[in-house]
Design a protein around this motif. Structure first.
Motif, PDB file in Angstrom:
ATOM      1  N   MET A 181      23.380  24.726 -43.064  1.00 15.31           N
ATOM      2  CA  MET A 181      24.377  26.078 -44.092  1.00 15.31           C
ATOM      3  C   MET A 181      24.725  26.991 -42.550  1.00 15.31           C
ATOM      4  N   MET A 182      23.897  27.239 -41.758  1.00 17.32           N
ATOM      5  CA  MET A 182      25.125  28.269 -39.773  1.00 17.32           C
ATOM      6  C   MET A 182      25.942  27.835 -39.829  1.00 17.32           C
ATOM      7  N   ARG A 193      28.155  27.801 -42.518  1.00 13.68           N
ATOM      8  CA  ARG A 193      29.530  28.832 -42.490  1.00 13.68           C
ATOM      9  C   ARG A 193      30.425  29.180 -41.745  1.00 13.68           C
ATOM     10  N   LEU A 194      29.333  28.811 -40.216  1.00 18.73           N
ATOM     11  CA  LEU A 194      30.739  29.448 -39.030  1.00 18.73           C
ATOM     12  C   LEU A 194      31.742  28.548 -39.460  1.00 18.73           C
ATOM     13  N   GLN A 204      33.348  28.210 -42.449  1.00 25.47           N
ATOM     14  CA  GLN A 204      33.833  29.136 -43.773  1.00 25.47           C
ATOM     15  C   GLN A 204      33.901  27.990 -44.486  1.00 25.47           C
ATOM     16  N   THR A 206      33.663  26.659 -47.815  1.00 28.95           N
ATOM     17  CA  THR A 206      32.046  27.726 -48.804  1.00 28.95           C
ATOM     18  C   THR A 206      32.097  25.849 -50.310  1.00 28.95           C
TER      19      THR A 206
END
Lengths: 349, 349, 349
Positions: free
Chosen positions: B218-219, B222-223, B225, B227
């Protein structure tokens, strides 16, 4: 005498006292990347140096809430190590942007005290002020917490409760100086909706949900040097009230803000926090959803490039927000964990 | 009208249409450190500014796949928010290096459409192009995804399927300009084996395995972006097809690439991705292994310092690769999750 | 011939042999931020560029242990890939500060060998030296590990065991050059206690506990490019001795050091590690506590701004340290996992 910090107890606080908090902290691109990885924010101004420069900044500023969490974290060892409950925030204003290389530090002034009738705890009101290395104010806010007394028999102080407005007056918001958002690139930002397009009363379901892991909230909270014990220690918390580590309330605020991009993609700056309530605890494994209501709109004096929106963002756990769950006549709908009232700045047409 | 992004449905795409994606993103040393922490890569060129400078770069470039994931992530809200399946990549070329401080943005052109016989979905082909702040192309690639229709009764578009080569012609690979890998330091890089030492048909088991945690994928995602909903929301996915969050296919590609260091330690740059298939889903708790086969070798015109190797890297879950599990006559061996065909650049003797 | 690195076995080592390790690694603000997020350190000198500059540094140096872990990580593929046990460290000295932008690399010299009576393993002693891009020594230390033989029948080498002092002579500690800690800001640092205030024999319980997650220790260990297999591979470790991934011993050292801030808030620099023993294994889910004893004090020649304290820090798992659990007559109290003996530098009055 022990050299460890036991924190302050209720009777250690005096109205007018100033606490200068450790530890000054230089913000870097590393903090920005971690914040990105932990929350997945997509506001273009904090994502791209080019967007920042086009507006007139030297580069992209860091996320306002990242600055807030760093300023806030410093107060924990002195203000809330012996807190029973975080009761609220008010009158929080964001004065100026923070850039990589800036060093933040925080002082707090005690502005109110009120012992509880149980004689075991009392409420402490502080105004905390975060400054950069040039001694310029970056953020200031009022917070009140319920703190344990060291000794039930120590005398109660004179009760003094500060008068706090429910809302930061939009006239007192700090508009970003030396920059202009005329012709803001809404293709780059990912949302065509500008300040002019939002109406008071409008409700927006931010649709998406994100599940929190233990490693994530602990990494975030340590990044801010926030030392509140309940977030980190499963051995002790496992024997406590909830049987598990409690997630820092600010983690939920940042997740809700990142989720709010979907519907508020041009709400690029936080100008003020009018008030925030952590309605219920949040734990690893919870999936966070959020929705927002536009509570008010305000123009900023002398500025036709940017306006202010007052938002109320509700975050929930394990509860999608299509039906806008929120405040009931008494308390909150089951599943609501955050009720945040704040001003954002958004470019105008 | 809702202000949230519902993504495009099959009938929203037209051949020839250009989608300019949000959000431009400035890459930093923070991204490099996070990528290091998440994947543990050890290629010396991306690890050391001194190695980069010795070759003639201003500093160490960031990992090619980190740049790819950032370029790719931007396309998700417009291209694949309503995707049922990611069907493939092709013709992906890495044009130039990315350095901290560069700002990446992406556009996609729709180059093909084909409605499925069920009338409920269709395949969308896009060519996506990532550029830096100087408007120079950094990466471009073709991707096709199966996307839901908003309305089953809407008419099918004219079928148009692009012709895609199975392999990027090595003559069209971009050799790194203005740099030379003559006398590349193989002690510093940790592998004595250079381009000259690999033979077509050679198979390499990368030996090690690495287990994925929810917080990690997840990190990472998200890094970038990215979605895509299926990676983040346990509340919804827990009720879905797999009962859990699905890991971004690119996460497995990056893990396989990092594992491939053991045996391919001088495969310092990715020049092209010929094709990639995510054969089976991957979940937190899976341990990833990988092996590679050298499919081809090519020299680069005018360059005697560096050559190209065409590799096929297979990644598996919970299945060590000493026996080179891979393609069967029909489908893949149980446990195979990724089949990646790509060109790397490696220094020559 | 396989191109993968199988690591060295006991018979591959010769006394006098020098191993030049891969991979040079440029340290950045991204590494600092990740270290902050993973360990939550609060020493002001490593947190604030302003504190660094006030002392005379160009900026804030990175955490000494972060530099140590990076220097150490490079040795794993050559020294301990076939290790059965890490037996100890000694004579570790920190020569000079590391700043973002510095590139670290490591060599090791084999200084001792001793085959075990089982004929299957032997002890390898190496002195490892980490250098920056200017070829200046940053850290050097001795380490000994028990390594498997490739072949039980290969002959034993001549036994040679280096003589190692139990303690680094404080006269040989490197005082930080070109800087002064006169008038060190103890409000900013968060602790009023300076070198003068600590007494030999004094014991300090660091009070707080922190629980380790799998994602955290793997991210940390990959950040250092440490490739020891036992930390990453649940598939294999799940079938092994402990049934789970083992946490890198250095992770516990860094957690203990961060916890030690509470009571040793001005122990801003690590000058030497006299010895360290990982007494028991540590796993995800364990909550780490720590306490310290002041073993000795030393002044540094020609310096009245800073002095040395010799500390013994004991870390435990799932065992609060109010009663100072430690060494028994035979072995250690149940729950003790680390016994670390080291010199720190602290400002003087």
């Amino acid at each position: 005498m022990t050299k460890t910090n036991a924190g302050n107890f209720f009777e250690d606080f005096k109205v007018g006292q100033v606490l200068t908090h450790a530890t000054p902290r230089t913000v870097s691109e590393g903090d920005r990347a971690l914040y990105q990885a932990l929350f997945g924010s997509r506001f273009s101004l904090q994502s791209s140096d080019e967007v920042g420069r086009k507006a007139g900044y030297p580069q992209s500023p860091i996320d306002d809430l990242l600055a807030f969490h760093i300023v806030f974290g410093k107060t924990v060892p002195d203000v809330s190590l012996n807190a029973v409950a975080n009761l609220g925030y008010a009158d929080c204003r964001f004065h100026r942007p923070v850039f990589p290389g800036d060093t933040l530090s925080t002082i707090s002034k005690v502005i109110g005290l009120k012992e509880n009738s149980d004689g075991a705890t009392g409420v402490v009101y502080v105004r905390s002020t975060g400054r950069n290395q040039k001694d310029e104010i970056v953020i200031d806010y009022v917070r009140w917490v319920m703190v344990r007394k060291r000794d039930k028999t120590s005398p109660a102080p004179q009760t003094e409760v500060p008068t706090l407005g429910a809302v930061v007056d939009p006239k007192s918001l700090f508009a970003p100086l030396g920059v202009s958002f005329k012709g803001f690139d809404t293709v780059a930002s990912g949302s065509p909706h500008l300040w002019d397009d939002y109406e008071v009363g409008e409700k927006i379901d931010h649709v998406d949900g994100v599940t929190i892991e233990e490693a994530e909230h602990m990494m975030a909270t340590r990044l801010y040097q926030n030392t509140a014990k309940v977030h980190f220690n499963q051995f002790t918390e496992g024997q406590g009230r909830f049987g598990r580590r409690l997630i820092y309330g600010g983690h939920v605020i940042s997740l809700a803000r990142a989720l709010s991009f979907n519907g508020l993609g041009n709400a690029m700056l936080v100008a003020a926090i009018n008030g925030g309530r952590h309605v219920a605890p949040c734990f690893a494994g919870n999936t966070i959803f959020a929705w927002s209501e536009v509570l008010d709109k305000a123009s900023l004096e002398g500025r036709d490039d940017v306006g202010a929106l007052r938002l109320r963002t509700i975050a929930t756990k394990d509860l999608p927000c299509a039906n806008f769950p929120g405040a009931l006549e008494k308390g909150y709908a089951e599943g609501v964990i955050l009720d945040l009232d704040y001003w954002v700045l958004m470019p105008r047409r």
